[in-house]
Design a protein around this motif. Sequence first.
Motif, PDB file in Angstrom:
ATOM      1  N   UNK A   9       0.911  -1.324   0.230  1.00 25.25           N
ATOM      2  CA  UNK A   9      -0.101   0.056  -0.002  1.00 25.25           C
ATOM      3  C   UNK A   9       0.615   1.244  -0.125  1.00 25.25           C
ATOM      4  N   UNK A  10       0.293   2.260  -0.446  1.00 28.46           N
ATOM      5  CA  UNK A  10       1.104   3.719  -0.620  1.00 28.46           C
ATOM      6  C   UNK A  10       1.294   4.112   0.792  1.00 28.46           C
ATOM      7  N   UNK A  11       0.441   3.569   1.914  1.00 25.87           N
ATOM      8  CA  UNK A  11       0.977   4.119   3.384  1.00 25.87           C
ATOM      9  C   UNK A  11       1.215   2.929   4.247  1.00 25.87           C
ATOM     10  N   UNK A  12       2.088   2.857   4.774  1.00 29.32           N
ATOM     11  CA  UNK A  12       2.486   1.841   5.559  1.00 29.32           C
ATOM     12  C   UNK A  12       1.520   1.727   6.959  1.00 29.32           C
ATOM     13  N   UNK A  13       0.622   1.109   6.759  1.00 32.22           N
ATOM     14  CA  UNK A  13      -0.385   0.958   8.101  1.00 32.22           C
ATOM     15  C   UNK A  13       0.047   0.141   9.234  1.00 32.22           C
ATOM     16  N   UNK A 159      -4.546  -2.271   3.159  1.00 30.22           N
ATOM     17  CA  UNK A 159      -3.438  -1.502   2.803  1.00 30.22           C
ATOM     18  C   UNK A 159      -3.841  -0.103   2.560  1.00 30.22           C
ATOM     19  N   UNK A 160      -4.867  -0.057   1.725  1.00 34.27           N
ATOM     20  CA  UNK A 160      -5.745   1.047   0.989  1.00 34.27           C
ATOM     21  C   UNK A 160      -7.038   1.559   1.655  1.00 34.27           C
ATOM     22  N   UNK A 161      -7.356   0.859   2.715  1.00 32.24           N
ATOM     23  CA  UNK A 161      -8.884   0.934   3.433  1.00 32.24           C
ATOM     24  C   UNK A 161      -8.535   1.438   4.765  1.00 32.24           C
ATOM     25  N   UNK A 162      -9.239   2.491   5.407  1.00 31.28           N
ATOM     26  CA  UNK A 162      -9.207   2.890   6.601  1.00 31.28           C
ATOM     27  C   UNK A 162     -10.577   3.133   7.267  1.00 31.28           C
ATOM     28  N   UNK A 537       7.250  20.119  -4.927  1.00 30.11           N
ATOM     29  CA  UNK A 537       7.996  19.974  -6.236  1.00 30.11           C
ATOM     30  C   UNK A 537       8.650  18.661  -6.534  1.00 30.11           C
ATOM     31  N   UNK A 538       9.061  17.996  -5.314  1.00 25.81           N
ATOM     32  CA  UNK A 538      10.241  16.899  -5.445  1.00 25.81           C
ATOM     33  C   UNK A 538       9.211  15.680  -5.297  1.00 25.81           C
ATOM     34  N   UNK A 539       7.925  15.691  -5.142  1.00 24.88           N
ATOM     35  CA  UNK A 539       7.279  14.355  -4.687  1.00 24.88           C
ATOM     36  C   UNK A 539       7.063  13.638  -5.901  1.00 24.88           C
ATOM     37  N   UNK A 540       7.581  12.400  -5.978  1.00 25.26           N
ATOM     38  CA  UNK A 540       7.497  11.449  -7.223  1.00 25.26           C
ATOM     39  C   UNK A 540       5.935  10.694  -7.484  1.00 25.26           C
ATOM     40  N   UNK A 541       5.641  10.675  -5.970  1.00 23.76           N
ATOM     41  CA  UNK A 541       4.222   9.897  -5.870  1.00 23.76           C
ATOM     42  C   UNK A 541       3.421  10.806  -5.163  1.00 23.76           C
ATOM     43  N   UNK A 542       2.197  11.092  -5.724  1.00 17.24           N
ATOM     44  CA  UNK A 542       1.252  11.980  -4.603  1.00 17.24           C
ATOM     45  C   UNK A 542      -0.030  11.134  -4.378  1.00 17.24           C
ATOM     46  N   UNK A 586      -0.672  10.067  -9.127  1.00 17.45           N
ATOM     47  CA  UNK A 586      -1.585  10.236  -8.003  1.00 17.45           C
ATOM     48  C   UNK A 586      -1.776   8.885  -7.769  1.00 17.45           C
ATOM     49  N   UNK A 587      -1.615   8.674  -6.609  1.00 17.05           N
ATOM     50  CA  UNK A 587      -2.402   7.042  -5.912  1.00 17.05           C
ATOM     51  C   UNK A 587      -3.168   7.313  -4.969  1.00 17.05           C
ATOM     52  N   UNK A 588      -4.581   6.658  -4.852  1.00  9.86           N
ATOM     53  CA  UNK A 588      -5.560   7.095  -3.856  1.00  9.86           C
ATOM     54  C   UNK A 588      -5.691   5.972  -2.877  1.00  9.86           C
ATOM     55  N   UNK A 589      -5.698   6.443  -1.691  1.00  9.24           N
ATOM     56  CA  UNK A 589      -6.114   5.623  -0.402  1.00  9.24           C
ATOM     57  C   UNK A 589      -7.591   6.034  -0.032  1.00  9.24           C
TER      58      UNK A 589
END
Length: 613
Positions: A9-13, A159-162, A537-542, A586-589
């Motif tokens: 997941x994009x966030x480490x839960x 990993x992607x649902x809270x 400006x330096x974020x590779x993944x939003x 973009x990556x959605x959580x």
Amino acid sequence: MRIIKENTGPLDIRNLKRAYKEDFENVLSCNGSKEKKILFMDAEVGESLIALFEGKTLQNFNVERQKVLTPLKESQLIDRVSDMANIIYIITPNIKQIKIVAHQIDTLKKVRHPAQIFLYLLPRKTLICDRILKDSGIQVDRDLEIYGEFPLDLVPFDDDIISMLLPYTIKECKLDGDLQSLSFITRAIMKLQHFYGPILNLVAKGDYSFAVAQMLKRQQSIANEEIQNTKTPTIHTIMLIDRSVDWITPLLTQQTYEGLLDEIYGILHSFFVTPFFCKPDQRNKHEHVQLNSTDVIFEGIRDLNQSHFKPIILEQTAAVDKLIKEKNNIEDAKKLKAYVQKTKYIKRAKENLEMHLNLIQDINVKTNRREFKKMIDTEHNLLNHTNQSACIKYIEECIFKQEPVEKVLRLLSLMSILQGGIPDKKYDYFRKEIVQSYGFELVLTLNNLEKMGLLYRKGFTANWKKSFANWKKLCGLLNTMDGSDPKDPYDIHNVYNGIAPISVSIIQRLSQKLDDPEVLRFPGKTIAFPLTDWDQSNLSKRVCLVFYVGGCTLAEISAIRYLNKKLKEDAEKRAFGNPQKQVAYDEYVIATTHIINGETFMRSCHERVGKYI
């Protein structure tokens, strides 16, 4: 085929789980007591808590019994707690639950039971709970060892649902005028920033989302310096979406595998109760099974439409079969050792495969029945404004057969929204038939639906209902009715058989253009502003955290996963031939107050009538 779950997941839960586990252990420790304990838990959250913190946690703290909180006679209660030195209650702060607890504490007082009592409300204590305890003769300082809060604001289901486990947010806000849930949401978002760094931007659509945005803005200005010094930002944008912006989607029947499991059997807090013996070596007919990406078979098919199950499940069957046969070709000791280490995962994958094959077979039987097909046809006729007489006839048939009242109410609500109201004579006729068939208690529920704007007469002129009167034009502008691409299993129209969720289409539009004129036509305020002045400006993944205020469906979650898949594929295409090039995407959580379907959504609007009001 991958058989071992990785954190993808994009966030480490794991950070969230670790923090909540420490809080849970503090609750179970009972001030360091080593004596026997019994734990009473809310039916709605008990299974989720145990799964989140693992069953062994209870054993480690000498919790001998874990029970669902239900009303008990004096003899039953005494029998359960007779040899226990500590009694722990963890419940949500609703009137029914707190009355049961107050009655049990009063009973234990009368029989002079020596156990220490610990009461924790999840996620917060409320004034009404304090008042009920006081009115029941419970003196908090004397009768309870601890009366506290268990701040489980956000429960990671995957990993992607809270989820926040707040099923009545919209009802409380719209009908009761109780905006406490909005402050809970704000606190939860502030807590997230302590784990994942400052959130850089905020977008909100809908009146309650707007209210949360204003609260968040105030709290952010107070805590900004403290938050900015915590961690590097992980979440680029938080997008708050009101359920009232899109009433239509939750009223439709979900058509993904996970959505159909929810519609037919029910899924509560990621847990599913097996309806029959569908697993090998299953001891009980009704077993609790957690459905998330730790089950790699489920992960592969959960978001797919029924028409796309077959090729994927056949691939998985062949892959599992190949893994099992690998042992016949192993000659070297090193490879044998590696295979032995994988054995338990292969066994689990095989068991899960058999369970899902059995469930798919049962789903196919149920979805081919006349009743199910009629329901889907009626929904599509209402959406397309065709064959309205057949729709009315089917709703009447459901009432006469005394089908579940939630089914009748969701169809009537859908008809009301899509047609700009129900004609007076028909409206009165349906009200009379529902009350006669299901009981006078339904009058209160029907009134609730009216106040929420889900059910109303033709010609009702509230402003936001006017915007829905021309809903087809709005949906056409968002391309929600274009129909699905039969060759693309990851087309967002597939989650509702040719209809894209309006809320997901709004998310797409807002991600591309904050002042999109088509989105602005939908009900509710729209606002967007930066929360910090951090360099973006330096974020590779939003990472974009989509927060549904009032609940979302599993089909909407699947559609958002489709967006993630498409965005990642587009980024890979743009970076093709240049492996060192980083393409931002973009990556959605997904976060939500609760995961709902049409039935649970209607149930949350019911007015409770009975002993525990």
